[in-house]
Design an enzyme around this catalytic site. Structure first.
Site, PDB file in Angstrom:
ATOM      1  N   GLU A  77       0.855  -1.184   0.000  1.00 22.57           N
ATOM      2  CA  GLU A  77       0.000   0.000   0.000  1.00 22.57           C
ATOM      3  C   GLU A  77       0.887   1.229   0.000  1.00 22.57           C
ATOM      4  O   GLU A  77       2.100   1.139   0.204  1.00 22.57           O
ATOM      5  CB  GLU A  77      -0.948  -0.010   1.200  1.00 22.57           C
ATOM      6  CG  GLU A  77      -2.090  -1.006   1.022  1.00 22.57           C
ATOM      7  CD  GLU A  77      -3.132  -0.929   2.118  1.00 22.57           C
ATOM      8  OE1 GLU A  77      -4.290  -0.685   1.797  1.00 22.57           O
ATOM      9  OE2 GLU A  77      -2.776  -1.106   3.291  1.00 22.57           O
TER      10      GLU A  77
ATOM     11  N   HIS B 151      -9.361   9.734   2.308  1.00 23.72           N
ATOM     12  CA  HIS B 151      -8.965   8.632   1.419  1.00 23.72           C
ATOM     13  C   HIS B 151      -9.220   9.072  -0.018  1.00 23.72           C
ATOM     14  O   HIS B 151     -10.288   9.606  -0.316  1.00 23.72           O
ATOM     15  CB  HIS B 151      -9.764   7.369   1.743  1.00 23.72           C
ATOM     16  CG  HIS B 151      -9.125   6.123   1.225  1.00 23.72           C
ATOM     17  ND1 HIS B 151      -9.057   5.832  -0.120  1.00 23.72           N
ATOM     18  CD2 HIS B 151      -8.496   5.101   1.858  1.00 23.72           C
ATOM     19  CE1 HIS B 151      -8.428   4.670  -0.281  1.00 23.72           C
ATOM     20  NE2 HIS B 151      -8.069   4.209   0.903  1.00 23.72           N
TER      21      HIS B 151
ATOM     22  N   ARG C 200      -1.349   9.452   0.955  1.00 22.65           N
ATOM     23  CA  ARG C 200      -2.772   9.702   0.690  1.00 22.65           C
ATOM     24  C   ARG C 200      -3.144  11.170   0.515  1.00 22.65           C
ATOM     25  O   ARG C 200      -3.978  11.514  -0.310  1.00 22.65           O
ATOM     26  CB  ARG C 200      -3.604   9.161   1.852  1.00 22.65           C
ATOM     27  CG  ARG C 200      -3.854   7.730   1.703  1.00 22.65           C
ATOM     28  CD  ARG C 200      -4.700   7.215   2.789  1.00 22.65           C
ATOM     29  NE  ARG C 200      -4.628   5.773   2.651  1.00 22.65           N
ATOM     30  CZ  ARG C 200      -5.122   4.915   3.499  1.00 22.65           C
ATOM     31  NH1 ARG C 200      -5.749   5.352   4.571  1.00 22.65           N
ATOM     32  NH2 ARG C 200      -5.018   3.637   3.291  1.00 22.65           N
TER      33      ARG C 200
ATOM     34  N   HIS D  88     -11.785   9.868   6.010  1.00 24.60           N
ATOM     35  CA  HIS D  88     -11.566   8.440   6.247  1.00 24.60           C
ATOM     36  C   HIS D  88     -11.103   8.132   7.666  1.00 24.60           C
ATOM     37  O   HIS D  88     -11.540   7.160   8.277  1.00 24.60           O
ATOM     38  CB  HIS D  88     -10.523   7.957   5.236  1.00 24.60           C
ATOM     39  CG  HIS D  88     -10.212   6.503   5.290  1.00 24.60           C
ATOM     40  ND1 HIS D  88     -11.160   5.533   5.089  1.00 24.60           N
ATOM     41  CD2 HIS D  88      -9.048   5.840   5.522  1.00 24.60           C
ATOM     42  CE1 HIS D  88     -10.596   4.333   5.185  1.00 24.60           C
ATOM     43  NE2 HIS D  88      -9.320   4.494   5.468  1.00 24.60           N
TER      44      HIS D  88
ATOM     45  N   ARG E 206      -1.415   9.057   8.863  1.00 29.41           N
ATOM     46  CA  ARG E 206      -1.286   7.634   9.194  1.00 29.41           C
ATOM     47  C   ARG E 206      -0.808   6.818   8.000  1.00 29.41           C
ATOM     48  O   ARG E 206      -1.321   6.976   6.889  1.00 29.41           O
ATOM     49  CB  ARG E 206      -2.644   7.102   9.648  1.00 29.41           C
ATOM     50  CG  ARG E 206      -2.673   5.637   9.979  1.00 29.41           C
ATOM     51  CD  ARG E 206      -4.069   5.251  10.404  1.00 29.41           C
ATOM     52  NE  ARG E 206      -5.032   5.478   9.335  1.00 29.41           N
ATOM     53  CZ  ARG E 206      -5.500   4.535   8.536  1.00 29.41           C
ATOM     54  NH1 ARG E 206      -5.137   3.283   8.687  1.00 29.41           N
ATOM     55  NH2 ARG E 206      -6.373   4.833   7.590  1.00 29.41           N
TER      56      ARG E 206
HETATM   57  P1  FAD Z   1     -14.337   0.948  15.443  1.00 27.25           P
HETATM   58  O1  FAD Z   1     -13.934  -0.282  14.773  1.00 27.25           O
HETATM   59  O2  FAD Z   1     -14.978   1.993  14.612  1.00 27.25           O
HETATM   60  O3  FAD Z   1     -15.337   0.561  16.623  1.00 27.25           O
HETATM   61  C1  FAD Z   1     -15.984   1.561  17.362  1.00 27.25           C
HETATM   62  C2  FAD Z   1     -17.056   0.919  18.204  1.00 27.25           C
HETATM   63  O4  FAD Z   1     -17.598   1.875  19.118  1.00 27.25           O
HETATM   64  C3  FAD Z   1     -18.233   0.403  17.419  1.00 27.25           C
HETATM   65  O5  FAD Z   1     -18.630  -0.822  18.008  1.00 27.25           O
HETATM   66  C4  FAD Z   1     -19.315   1.463  17.647  1.00 27.25           C
HETATM   67  O6  FAD Z   1     -20.625   0.993  17.510  1.00 27.25           O
HETATM   68  C5  FAD Z   1     -19.014   1.833  19.069  1.00 27.25           C
HETATM   69  N1  FAD Z   1     -19.505   3.151  19.498  1.00 27.25           N
HETATM   70  C6  FAD Z   1     -19.305   4.354  18.923  1.00 27.25           C
HETATM   71  N2  FAD Z   1     -19.891   5.314  19.672  1.00 27.25           N
HETATM   72  C7  FAD Z   1     -20.475   4.701  20.726  1.00 27.25           C
HETATM   73  C8  FAD Z   1     -21.239   5.140  21.832  1.00 27.25           C
HETATM   74  N3  FAD Z   1     -21.541   6.439  22.025  1.00 27.25           N
HETATM   75  N4  FAD Z   1     -21.688   4.231  22.713  1.00 27.25           N
HETATM   76  C9  FAD Z   1     -21.426   2.905  22.554  1.00 27.25           C
HETATM   77  N5  FAD Z   1     -20.702   2.436  21.516  1.00 27.25           N
HETATM   78  C10 FAD Z   1     -20.224   3.318  20.619  1.00 27.25           C
HETATM   79  N6  FAD Z   1      -7.431   0.470   8.827  1.00 27.25           N
HETATM   80  C11 FAD Z   1      -6.461  -0.431   8.591  1.00 27.25           C
HETATM   81  O7  FAD Z   1      -5.518  -0.566   9.371  1.00 27.25           O
HETATM   82  N7  FAD Z   1      -6.533  -1.221   7.478  1.00 27.25           N
HETATM   83  C12 FAD Z   1      -7.554  -1.133   6.590  1.00 27.25           C
HETATM   84  O8  FAD Z   1      -7.585  -1.871   5.616  1.00 27.25           O
HETATM   85  C13 FAD Z   1      -8.564  -0.189   6.817  1.00 27.25           C
HETATM   86  N8  FAD Z   1      -9.601  -0.059   5.953  1.00 27.25           N
HETATM   87  C14 FAD Z   1     -10.636   0.755   6.290  1.00 27.25           C
HETATM   88  C15 FAD Z   1     -11.766   0.790   5.473  1.00 27.25           C
HETATM   89  C16 FAD Z   1     -12.869   1.545   5.834  1.00 27.25           C
HETATM   90  C17 FAD Z   1     -14.089   1.566   4.966  1.00 27.25           C
HETATM   91  C18 FAD Z   1     -12.826   2.327   7.009  1.00 27.25           C
HETATM   92  C19 FAD Z   1     -14.003   3.156   7.417  1.00 27.25           C
HETATM   93  C20 FAD Z   1     -11.698   2.319   7.813  1.00 27.25           C
HETATM   94  C21 FAD Z   1     -10.601   1.548   7.464  1.00 27.25           C
HETATM   95  N9  FAD Z   1      -9.463   1.499   8.262  1.00 27.25           N
HETATM   96  C22 FAD Z   1      -8.473   0.594   7.982  1.00 27.25           C
HETATM   97  C23 FAD Z   1      -9.432   2.204   9.537  1.00 27.25           C
HETATM   98  C24 FAD Z   1      -9.773   1.218  10.652  1.00 27.25           C
HETATM   99  O9  FAD Z   1     -10.785   0.355  10.203  1.00 27.25           O
HETATM  100  C25 FAD Z   1     -10.248   1.928  11.912  1.00 27.25           C
HETATM  101  O10 FAD Z   1      -9.388   2.988  12.242  1.00 27.25           O
HETATM  102  C26 FAD Z   1     -10.272   0.930  13.063  1.00 27.25           C
HETATM  103  O11 FAD Z   1     -11.024  -0.211  12.706  1.00 27.25           O
HETATM  104  C27 FAD Z   1     -10.858   1.586  14.296  1.00 27.25           C
HETATM  105  O12 FAD Z   1     -11.058   0.601  15.264  1.00 27.25           O
HETATM  106  P2  FAD Z   1     -11.726   1.029  16.642  1.00 27.25           P
HETATM  107  O13 FAD Z   1     -11.871  -0.207  17.438  1.00 27.25           O
HETATM  108  O14 FAD Z   1     -10.966   2.153  17.218  1.00 27.25           O
HETATM  109  O15 FAD Z   1     -13.135   1.625  16.221  1.00 27.25           O
HETATM  110  C1  SIN Z   2      -7.528   0.905   2.340  1.00 24.95           C
HETATM  111  O1  SIN Z   2      -7.717  -0.304   2.244  1.00 24.95           O
HETATM  112  O2  SIN Z   2      -7.222   1.633   1.392  1.00 24.95           O
HETATM  113  C2  SIN Z   2      -7.666   1.521   3.674  1.00 24.95           C
HETATM  114  C3  SIN Z   2      -6.496   1.165   4.463  1.00 24.95           C
HETATM  115  C4  SIN Z   2      -6.406   2.043   5.651  1.00 24.95           C
HETATM  116  O3  SIN Z   2      -7.200   2.953   5.824  1.00 24.95           O
HETATM  117  O4  SIN Z   2      -5.476   1.825   6.428  1.00 24.95           O
END
Ligand code: FAD
Ligand code: SIN
Length: 518
Positions: free
Chosen positions: A113, A228, A274, A335, A370
């Protein structure tokens, strides 16, 4: 008002919250509260993969250097060291718990990537990496009998007394209740929904950042938002992500005149950082007077495309785009937010008893930008660390519930604000138009003034998910705008057309807390 008592409260069930819960489970009862169904999270939609120095051609030191370079001088080096050094162990452990990553023969398969100097991104089922992480972590959590889960329950505010957090107010079945806990881990993810164009799911409304801010936590780096470059741009289609791994596998960006353009902007062309790619796309959209550019993978074998990107292939097909034959209309979208609740290397915030991990937190690991696929790894490494340090609060006394008098305010059962949907749209549009990929003092001041007009609604009472989210989105929007106004320079994901250099104070970090007000 119903009261619930637990040893540990985890708010959020993405990668960071689930990993923290697993670590806490040996030390007491854990309650994982989540806003929607348990899997609904950014984690579930992550496509490209998880970056980790595990391939034969890679080293932890090279992953460290790539992360530092992407962060544009603002990464906290000790935080990056922890990420890259502990990452391999967290991934091996996840594989032991049942996570299945794609392989070439018996060896793990790694993709490339942007801004990675090695193929180091593990993926699962082609482009469904996050779903596999969520599945394997959730099944581990379900197997542990000291962890309970409370879906469709929304954290509204934290319970704080004398500078210590003792849990949270939770909106559950349209009623506010109090969950008392010896330690609380915030893992609520990001804030992409504050922008009208975003890759983020509906749950990503910046709740954790706003909740922590109201409770007195320090937030840092809020001006650094990553856009993104490639989200689907098709009539009535969602802003579905087209993973960077497609460019890693050879996809080319073309303008509407069918002309590749990235090599005119950066020597790494499609695999430039990015922020560079997003700004290049905007520039092409302006010069060709169009709303999108194209991502073209049609020169690759169609069998390869369907096998490597099955979810993207089937999703795009639903919107009449066959990615094996058609160029895909794309434009950038909000993103990821590099900033968040400031923590130390163990996830501790400035509020005792309150820990944060994942996208809601700011360990400084990402600096100003990032490195792709570092956030799933961050969720695992820092979720583990936050859980481990929160576990040290075992046995802490809980104060008498009567001290938390705020509950009465929550009892009237409805939102004070009538036009919630209109105001949400208003806020999201302003953020996209004026606090987006290219900002300047004028656009940011206009955004600030418009938000200031509606700021009184922050003091209203909200008793619905949409209302609580609106209050949080407005709070986070004000925080991002304030930080972006304060940073008079361009660095990483923060680009100001009126200060295109880094500026002499580029190394200064911007911290915000409610002591300074909004
Ligand atoms: P999340 O996975 O977003 O989880 C947050 C949780 O908190 C959820 O369960 C939600 O319901 C809950 N929540 C929110 N507010 C409240 C509230 N007030 N009360 C109770 N619960 C609440 N990163 C990578 O490293 N590789 C990738 O390939 C990648 N691809 C991505 C693709 C997409 C489409 C997106 C959107 C992001 C991507 N990212 C990627 C970024 C990465 O997915 C996120 O930064 C990471 O998953 C965040 O994890 P988290 O546990 O912090 O939050
Ligand atoms: C992607 O798959 O392009 C997202 C990866 C990331 O947000 O880290």
């Amino acid at each position: 008002m119903q009261d619930i008592t637990t040893d540990f409260l985890v708010i959020g069930s993405g990668v960071a919250g689930l990993r923290a819960a697993i670590e806490l489970a040996g030390k007491g009862n854990v309650l994982v509260v989540t806003k929607d169904i348990p899997t609904e999270s950014s984690t579930e939609y992550a496509q490209g993969g998880v970056a980790v120095a595990l391939s034969d051609e890679d080293e932890v030191g090279i992953h460290f250097e790539d992360t530092i370079r992407a962060g544009d001088g603002l990464c906290r080096e000790d935080a990056v060291k922890v990420l890259v050094e502990e990452g391999p162990e967290r991934i091996r452990e996840l594989i032991e718990w049942g996570a299945e990553f794609d392989r070439e023969g018996t060896k793990l398969a790694f993709t490339l990537e942007a801004a990675h100097s090695r193929r180091r991104v593990l993926h699962a089922n082609g482009d469904s990496t996050g779903k596999e992480l969520e599945r394997s972590l959730l099944s581990k959590v379900i197997s542990i009998n000291t962890i309970s889960r409370l879906p469709f329950s929304i954290a509204a505010d934290l319970l704080v007394k004398d500078g210590r957090c003792y849990g949270a107010y939770i909106l559950k079945d349209a009623k506010m209740c109090r969950v008392f806990a010896r330690a609380t881990v915030l893992a609520t993810g990001g804030a992409g929904q504050a922008f009208s164009r975003t890759t983020n799911p509906a749950v990503a409304t910046g709740d954790g950042m706003a909740i922590a801010y109201r409770a007195g936590a320090v937030l840092e780096d809020m001006e650094f938002v990553q856009f993104h470059p490639t989200a689907l741009y098709a009539p009535s289609a969602p802003q579905f992500l087209l993973t960077e791994a497609m460019r890693g596998e050879g996809a080319v960006l073309k303008n509407i005149a069918n002309k590749p353009f990235m090599s005119c902007y950066h020597q790494q062309a499609e695999l430039a950082p990015r922020d560079v790619v997003s700004r290049a796309i905007i520039s092409e959209m302006v010069s060709t007077k169009s709303n999108n550019v194209y991502l073209d993978l049609t020169h690759k074998d169609s069998g390869f495309i369907k096998h490597r990107f099955p979810r993207i292939y089937s999703t795009c097909l639903r919107y009449d785009v066959d990615i094996t034959r058609d160029m895909i209309p794309v434009s950038p979208a909000a993103h990821y937010i590099m900033g968040g609740v400031k923590t130390d290397l163990d996830g501790a915030t400035n509020i005792k008893g309150l820990y944060a991990a994942g996208e809601v937190a700011c360990t400084g690991v990402h600096g100003a930008n990032r490195l792709a696929s570092n956030s799933l790894l961050e969720g695992l490494v820092y979720g583990f660390r936050a859980g481990r340090s929160a576990a040290s609060e075992t046995g802490r006394e809980l104060p008498d519930g009567r001290y938390f008098g705020k509950g009465a305010i929550f009892e009237n059962g409805k939102d004070d604000v009538a036009n919630i949907e209109e105001v949400r749209t208003f806020v999201r549009r302003i953020m996209w138009d004026r606090v987006g990929i290219i900002r300047c003092g004028v656009s940011l001041s206009e955004a600030w003034d418009k938000f200031s007009e509606i700021k009184p609604l922050l003091d209203s009472t909200f008793m619905t998910r949409r209302g609580l989210e609106l209050r949080n989105m407005l709070t986070v929007s004000l925080l991002i705008t304030k930080a972006a106004l304060n940073r008079k320079g361009s660095i990483g994901g923060h680009y100001r057309s009126d200060f295109t250099d880094r500026g002499s104070e580029w190394h200064r970090r911007i911290t915000l807390s409610n002591q300074d007000g909004l």
